[in-house]
Design a protein around this motif. Structure first.
Motif, PDB file in Angstrom:
ATOM      1  N   GLU A 137      -4.004   7.621  -0.361  1.00 56.34           N
ATOM      2  CA  GLU A 137      -3.493   6.247  -0.442  1.00 56.34           C
ATOM      3  C   GLU A 137      -3.984   5.571  -1.715  1.00 56.34           C
ATOM      4  N   GLU A 182       0.861  -1.191   0.000  1.00 57.59           N
ATOM      5  CA  GLU A 182       0.000   0.000   0.000  1.00 57.59           C
ATOM      6  C   GLU A 182       0.890   1.231   0.000  1.00 57.59           C
ATOM      7  N   GLU A 206      -6.485   9.743   3.100  1.00 55.99           N
ATOM      8  CA  GLU A 206      -6.157   9.044   4.355  1.00 55.99           C
ATOM      9  C   GLU A 206      -6.445   9.964   5.549  1.00 55.99           C
ATOM     10  N   GLU A 234       1.064   5.248   0.766  1.00 51.81           N
ATOM     11  CA  GLU A 234       0.464   6.457   1.343  1.00 51.81           C
ATOM     12  C   GLU A 234       1.410   7.632   1.104  1.00 51.81           C
TER      13      GLU A 234
HETATM   14 MG    MG Z   1      -3.848   3.496   4.785  1.00 52.44          MG
END
Ligand code: MG
Ligand code: GLU
Length: 479
Positions: A205, A140, A198, A142
Motif C-alpha cells: 500500500e 489510498e 498490507e 493497495e
Molecule cells: Mg490498507
C-alpha cells in the motif's frame, strides 16, 4: 499565441530538455479504466489549444472493452476534444522519455463535455472552496504483485512477496522495487506519506498527503500508473483488483476527506473544519452534518465507489473493508472511520503527548471511506462523496451514535436497534440505490447518471453466469 498555447510551448520546451519524447494524455472511463491518447512532445501545444480527438463512446465502455448502449452514450457518432491540464504534466520516472497529463474533455465547440468526470469533481470541489471551506482528499492505493511471466499463463497465479502480513520480510524481498517506487513517485512530485506491506499475500500500500480533491484524484491515477510501470521494470505484474482471490482480503481504495477553514478575515490561523472537539467524537457541527450526509447516501455512492461486480467479493465483514453502513472513531470495520490522528481528551500521566485543542484540530482529523475500491473512477467517487457531504450540510443532517465494535459481532437485533445496516451485497442493489438517489442524480446530471447506471447494468450482465473464481480471473488485470 493564446495563454494555453504559450503555457504549452513552455511546458513542451521544459519536457524536451528533460528528455521527453511523448506525452500520455489520460482520462478515466465510467468502468474505472484509465484510457489514453499519446502525442509527441511537439504536438503538446496543439493538444492544449485545439485538443486531441476521442470518441464519446468511451463513456459507455465496460471493463471488458465491450460497449454498452446507453441513452446518452455508446453510439459510434461524434467526437470530443481532449485537452491536457498543463498544471499537472509531469515526466514519468519509470517510463523514460514519457510524460503524463490528465485531460479535460470538451465538445467540438469547446464546451465542457457534460459527462466529463474530471469537470464534475472540479465543480464539486469549487462549491466547497466558494463557501470558504476548501476540501482536502486522498485515495489510498493497495495492490498485489505477481511474477510477470507467471501472470501471463492464464488462471490466477500465486503472488510473490508472500511473507507475513505487514512483515519486514516482504520489504527485504522487494527492497529494490519498493525503493524505486518511492523514488519514482517522489521525483514525480507525489508526496508519499507511507508505503508498507498490507495484510494479504503479495499486497502493498501507498498513501499520499492530502490535496485538493481534483489533485487527489489525479494523483491516484498517477500513483497506479507508476506502481505498474516500476513493477514492470522489476519483472512484476500488478493487480489493483478488489478481489484477487474469491474469498479473502482484497485491495481497497479508501477515500479520505476533510475540510479546512480558508484564511480567516481576523487573521487568526485557518484550521480544520471537520473536527473542532465540540460535537460527537470531537466532530464539529459542520463535520457531523458532512459525515451524516455521506452516511445517508452510502448505498447509492457504492455504485461509483465500489462499482464493479468484483467489488462485492471484497466488501465482506471482518476484512477491514467497511461492509456496514455506520461510522466509528478509528473503527476499521465501519464504512466511515473517523481518523483522529491524535487521541482527543485527557493526557495519560507520563505519556508525554498532550495535544491542545488547537493541535488536535490541526492533527488532520478526517473521514476515511473504507468501502471504496480501485475499480472506482476516482473523479466520480470523490465528486459523489463531496456532493452527499454538501447535501448533509445543507440539510443539517445528524449522526447516530458512533459504533465502537466490529458490527459483525453484534447480534442482528442490536444492529437493527442501532440502525446499523449491511451495505449492499451485490452491485445490482447499489445501482438501484444510485438510480433512486436525487443527490447523486443532481451531481452527475441526468445524462451521466443514466450512463453510469447503464455501464453498471451491462457489467452485471457480463458476469451474470460467472462463478466467483471466474469474476476474479476476468477482473484481475483490468484496472
Ligand atoms: Mg490498507
Ligand atoms: N485491504 C483492506 C480493504 O480491502 C484494507 C486494509 C486497511 O485497513 O488498510 O479495504
Amino acid at each position: 499565441m493564446s495563454v494555453d498555447g504559450k503555457k504549452a510551448a513552455s511546458a513542451a520546451a521544459d519536457l524536451r530538455a528533460r528528455g521527453v519524447d511523448a506525452v500520455a494524455l489520460t482520462f478515466v472511463d465510467n468502468s474505472g479504466i484509465t484510457r489514453v491518447k499519446g502525442v509527441p512532445v511537439g504536438r503538446l501545444e496543439r493538444a492544449a489549444t485545439v485538443g486531441v480527438g476521442a470518441s464519446p463512446s468511451f463513456d459507455a465502455f465496460l471493463l471488458t472493452d465491450e460497449l454498452a448502449t446507453g441513452r446518452y452514450a455508446g453510439g459510434p457518432v461524434g467526437d470530443l476534444r481532449l485537452r491536457p491540464d498543463l498544471d499537472r504534466v509531469v515526466p514519468l520516472a519509470a517510463q523514460p522519455g514519457w510524460a503524463w497529463a490528465p485531460v479535460d474533455r470538451f465538445d467540438q465547440l469547446g464546451r465542457p463535455h457534460p459527462q466529463d468526470a474530471r469537470a464534475i469533481l472540479r465543480r464539486e470541489a469549487e462549491a466547497f472552496a466558494d463557501r470558504g471551506l476548501p476540501a482536502l482528499a486522498g485515495i489510498e492505493v493497495e495492490w498485489t504483485i505477481y511474477l510477470a511471466g507467471a501472470a501471463r499463463t492464464g488462471g490466477v497465479p500465486e503472488p510473490v512477496a508472500t511473507g507475513p502480513a505487514y512483515g519486514m520480510e516482504r520489504v527485504i524481498e522487494q527492497s529494490g522495487y519498493l525503493r524505486d517506487l518511492v523514488r519514482a513517485l517522489t521525483e514525480q512530485g507525489v508526496a508519499v506519506e507511507q508505503i508498507h506491506p498490507e495484510y494479504a499475500p503479495g499486497q502493498f500500500e501507498v498513501s499520499t498527503a492530502p490535496e485538493d480533491p481534483l489533485a487527489a484524484a489525479d494523483t491516484s491515477v498517477l500513483v497506479r500508473q507508476t506502481v505498474r510501470a516500476v513493477g514492470a521494470r522489476h519483472g512484476l505484474r500488478t493487480s489493483f483488483s478488489p478481489a484477487v482471490v474469491a474469498a479473502g482480503v482484497g485491495n481497497g481504495g479508501h477515500a479520505h476527506v476533510s475540510l479546512r477553514r480558508a484564511e480567516r478575515a481576523d487573521r487568526r490561523p485557518a484550521g480544520a473544519a471537520l473536527a473542532d472537539g465540540t460535537g460527537p467524537a470531537g466532530l464539529s457541527e459542520l463535520g457531523e452534518h458532512l459525515v451524516a450526509g455521506i452516511l445517508a447516501h452510502l448505498p447509492g455512492l457504492l455504485a461509483v465507489g465500489a462499482p464493479s461486480v468484483a467489488s462485492y467479493l471484497r466488501l465482506k465483514p471482518s476484512r477491514w473493508a467497511g461492509a456496514f453502513a455506520c461510522w466509528g472513531v478509528e473503527n476499521r470495520e465501519a464504512a466511515l472511520r473517523l481518523v483522529t490522528g491524535l487521541a482527543a481528551g485527557e493526557q495519560t500521566p507520563g505519556a508525554g503527548l498532550k495535544p491542545s485543542a488547537e493541535q488536535w484540530s490541526q492533527a488532520s482529523p478526517h473521514l476515511e471511506i473504507k468501502c471504496f475500491d480501485l475499480t472506482a473512477n476516482p473523479y466520480l467517487a470523490l465528486a459523489g462523496v463531496l456532493a452527499c457531504g454538501r447535501s448533509g450540510i445543507e440539510e443539517g443532517a445528524r449522526l447516530p451514535e458512533p459504533v465502537d465494535v466490529d458490527p459483525a459481532t453484534l447480534p442482528a437485533a442490536e444492529r437493527d436497534r442501532r440502525g446499523i445496516k449491511a451495505l449492499p451485497g451485490r452491485l445490482a442493489d447499489s445501482v438501484a440505490a444510485f438510480e433512486a438517489d436525487p443527490v447523486l442524480r443532481s451531481v452527475f446530471g441526468a445524462e451521466l447518471h443514466d450512463t453510469i447506471a447503464t455501464v453498471r447494468r451491462a457489467e452485471i450482465e457480463v458476469f451474470a453466469a460467472a462463478s466467483a473464481d471466474e469474476i476474479v480471473e476476468r477482473s484481475l488485470w483490468r484496472h
